[in-house]
Write an enzyme that holds these catalytic residues in place. Structure first.
Site, short mmCIF file in Angstrom:
data_model
loop_
_atom_site.label_atom_id
_atom_site.label_comp_id
_atom_site.label_asym_id
_atom_site.label_seq_id
_atom_site.Cartn_x
_atom_site.Cartn_y
_atom_site.Cartn_z
N GLU A 279 0.84 -1.21 0.00
CA GLU A 279 0.00 0.00 0.00
C GLU A 279 0.87 1.25 0.00
O GLU A 279 0.81 2.07 0.92
CB GLU A 279 -0.88 0.02 1.26
CG GLU A 279 -1.76 -1.19 1.44
CD GLU A 279 -2.41 -1.25 2.84
OE1 GLU A 279 -2.05 -0.45 3.72
OE2 GLU A 279 -3.28 -2.11 3.02
N PRO A 280 1.71 1.44 -1.02
CA PRO A 280 2.61 2.59 -0.98
C PRO A 280 1.87 3.91 -1.23
O PRO A 280 0.93 3.97 -2.03
CB PRO A 280 3.59 2.31 -2.12
CG PRO A 280 2.84 1.42 -3.06
CD PRO A 280 1.89 0.61 -2.21
N GLY A 281 2.28 4.93 -0.54
CA GLY A 281 1.72 6.26 -0.74
C GLY A 281 2.83 7.22 -1.13
O GLY A 281 3.03 7.57 -2.29
N ARG A 318 3.04 20.15 5.98
CA ARG A 318 4.06 19.29 6.58
C ARG A 318 5.13 20.06 7.36
O ARG A 318 5.50 19.62 8.45
CB ARG A 318 4.70 18.38 5.52
CG ARG A 318 3.67 17.42 4.86
CD ARG A 318 4.34 16.46 3.88
NE ARG A 318 5.14 15.49 4.59
CZ ARG A 318 6.44 15.53 4.71
NH1 ARG A 318 7.14 16.44 4.08
NH2 ARG A 318 7.08 14.63 5.43
N TYR A 322 5.01 18.81 11.03
CA TYR A 322 6.04 17.83 11.41
C TYR A 322 7.44 18.43 11.41
O TYR A 322 8.41 17.69 11.49
CB TYR A 322 6.07 16.66 10.41
CG TYR A 322 4.75 16.03 10.07
CD1 TYR A 322 3.95 15.45 11.05
CD2 TYR A 322 4.33 15.97 8.74
CE1 TYR A 322 2.76 14.84 10.70
CE2 TYR A 322 3.14 15.36 8.40
CZ TYR A 322 2.35 14.80 9.39
OH TYR A 322 1.18 14.19 9.04
N CYS A 348 -1.81 34.18 9.45
CA CYS A 348 -1.55 34.81 10.74
C CYS A 348 -1.24 33.77 11.81
O CYS A 348 -2.03 33.55 12.73
CB CYS A 348 -2.75 35.66 11.16
SG CYS A 348 -3.11 36.91 9.93
N GLU A 349 -0.11 33.10 11.66
CA GLU A 349 0.37 32.11 12.64
C GLU A 349 1.89 32.16 12.51
O GLU A 349 2.41 32.13 11.40
CB GLU A 349 -0.04 30.68 12.25
CG GLU A 349 -1.51 30.39 12.23
CD GLU A 349 -2.07 29.96 13.57
OE1 GLU A 349 -1.28 29.73 14.51
OE2 GLU A 349 -3.30 29.89 13.67
N TYR A 376 1.02 13.88 0.66
CA TYR A 376 0.61 14.58 1.88
C TYR A 376 0.79 16.10 1.74
O TYR A 376 1.10 16.79 2.70
CB TYR A 376 1.37 14.02 3.10
CG TYR A 376 1.22 12.52 3.21
CD1 TYR A 376 0.01 11.97 3.60
CD2 TYR A 376 2.27 11.66 2.86
CE1 TYR A 376 -0.14 10.59 3.67
CE2 TYR A 376 2.12 10.28 2.92
CZ TYR A 376 0.90 9.75 3.33
OH TYR A 376 0.75 8.39 3.39
#
Ligand SMILES: *Cc1c(COP(=O)(O)O)cnc(C)c1O
Length: 422
Positions: A279-281, A318, A322, A348-349, A376
């Protein structure tokens, strides 16, 4: 690594960065920015690497739809005969709309709703990867209601030792995925006794961005021992699904090739008759895509210089999520002394950054490419700050095809209404 870019079909020519035969500058001019751009040739090559490595034995490669669920991308894989790994009814609908075959779909996920299970039973999927005893019961009841038998595999949790494999994130006892190895045998017996289930296989998925096949080989060894134990009890499985997880190069990682990753698994399986599923993504789409963005402002500072671009954490989450690293390349090289920039978006972060401390020779209005963004990326994007989502384009040779229009602002609130008051 000797290649300048981890994306196999990206190169630098006199007109700046080219993906296959198309200049990224032309894509920006035609479709605007921010835009995700994928290379069809790179998608095909990534899928073919699995196909060729598994050639000569019963096998099914199921693309993990959550990594990239664009219909255009899915249709490229569907045309190659791919299967698909889905985690929702929405993803099943996308697979079918893209021309994928239901009988090559595996349905993962710990929280399948009744509606999703009914939808998948109607479609006639290859297998439900079941993650709990409660789900087995629900599936049996819904299959009875539909007058059918549901094909099932149990997703087991091989509890691969985290000390030897620190990057494993989903194969440990303490996380929510799968059923413990110790529970697998009684659950298989229970599944075999339920009248509306057909016990077909076993599945595991131990983590993501794996840079070595050792943990998967260890997990596969445990899975095979269980398969043989089940066979001794008369429960025979016809497929073994080892999940996804093969990593890619974002920066300086050195993941094995698909062939090298699969070789020890193929050796372990030898002449076994079961169909082998993967099941590669990330390893299918990650390095086949990039995010094209334009610099709105350069903002030099005492401590830091900022390049404020028109893409943001809502487009590519990402880095913020992460602390992930994506290579940043100026689309057109300039003869300027490079400066060190943080690449940030307009949200605004303070967590809204795409890359930090990169040396770039750029001016306001220049285009940047954030590389290795095909997995992703768009699939995790949001509309935070009422930002319409990016367009998506697939390049094929000299042609560029729009496979998702840029969202309009109106579409963002089309389902909302002001409250009638007074
Ligand atoms: C996320 C996921 C995948 C894909 O993982 P990659 O690391 O992108 O290859 C495959 N199977 C399951 C069950 C997943 O949750």
């Amino acid at each position: 690594m000797s290649a300048e870019f981890s994306s196999p079909t990206l190169s630098r020519g006199p007109r700046g960065l080219m993906l296959e035969g198309v200049a990224l500058a032309d894509i920006a001019a035609r479709f605007g920015t921010p835009t995700y751009v994928y290379s069809r040739a790179a998608l095909v090559a990534a899928f073919d690497a699995y196909r060729h490595a598994l050639d000569g034995r019963p096998a099914l490669v199921c693309c993990a739809v959550k990594a990239n669920s664009n219909l255009g991308v899915l249709s490229v894989f569907a045309a190659l005969g791919a299967g698909f790994d889905i985690v929702s009814g929405g993803e099943l609908a996308r697979v079918l709309a893209a021309g994928g075959r239901a009988d090559r779909v595996v349905f993962s996920g710990a929280g399948k709703s009744r509606a999703e299970i009914r939808q998948a039973l109607r479609a006639g999927i290859h297998c439900f990867n079941v993650e709990s005893a409660a789900e087995l019961d629900r599936l049996d009841a819904l299959a009875a209601e539909a007058g059918t038998a549901a094909p099932v595999a149990l997703r087991v949790n091989p509890d691969v030792d985290p000390r030897t494999h620190p990057y494993i994130s989903t194969g440990l006892k303490r996380n929510k995925f799968g059923v413990a190895f110790s529970e697998a045998l009684p659950l298989y017996r229970r599944a075999a006794a339920l009248p509306h289930l057909r016990v077909r296989g076993i599945a595991c998925h131990i983590g993501s961005q794996l840079l070595d096949s050792a943990p998967v080989v260890e997990a596969a060894g445990k899975v095979l021992a269980l398969v043989d134990q089940l066979a001794a009890e008369g429960i025979r499985l016809d497929h073994i699904d080892l999940g996804g997880g093969l990593g890619i190069r974002y920066r300086d990682e050195t993941p094995p090739t698909v062939a090298a990753y699969l070789a020890p698994l193929l050796e372990l399986f030898g002449e076994r008759p079961e169909e082998l599923c993967f099941e590669p993504g990330r390893s299918l789409t990650g390095n086949a895509g990039l995010l094209l963005t334009r610099i709105e402002y350069l903002k030099p500072g005492e401590e830091k210089n900022f390049a404020i671009v028109d893409a943001a954490m809502n487009d590519l989450a990402r880095p913020a999520l992460y602390d992930a690293w994506h290579d940043v390349a100026a689309v057109v090289a300039r003869d300027l002394p490079p400066r060190r920039y943080d690449i940030v978006g307009p949200i605004c972060e303070s967590g809204d950054f795409l890359a930090r401390e990169r040396n770039l020779a750029v001016e306001e209005g220049d285009l940047l490419a954030l590389l290795s963004a095909g997995a992703y990326g768009m699939s995790m994007s949001s509309n935070y700050n009422s930002r319409p989502r990016a367009a998506e384009v697939i390049v094929d040779g000299e042609a560029a095809h729009l496979v998702r229009e840029r969202e309009t602002v109106e579409s963002l609130y089309a389902l909302e209404r002001p409250l009638a008051q007074g």
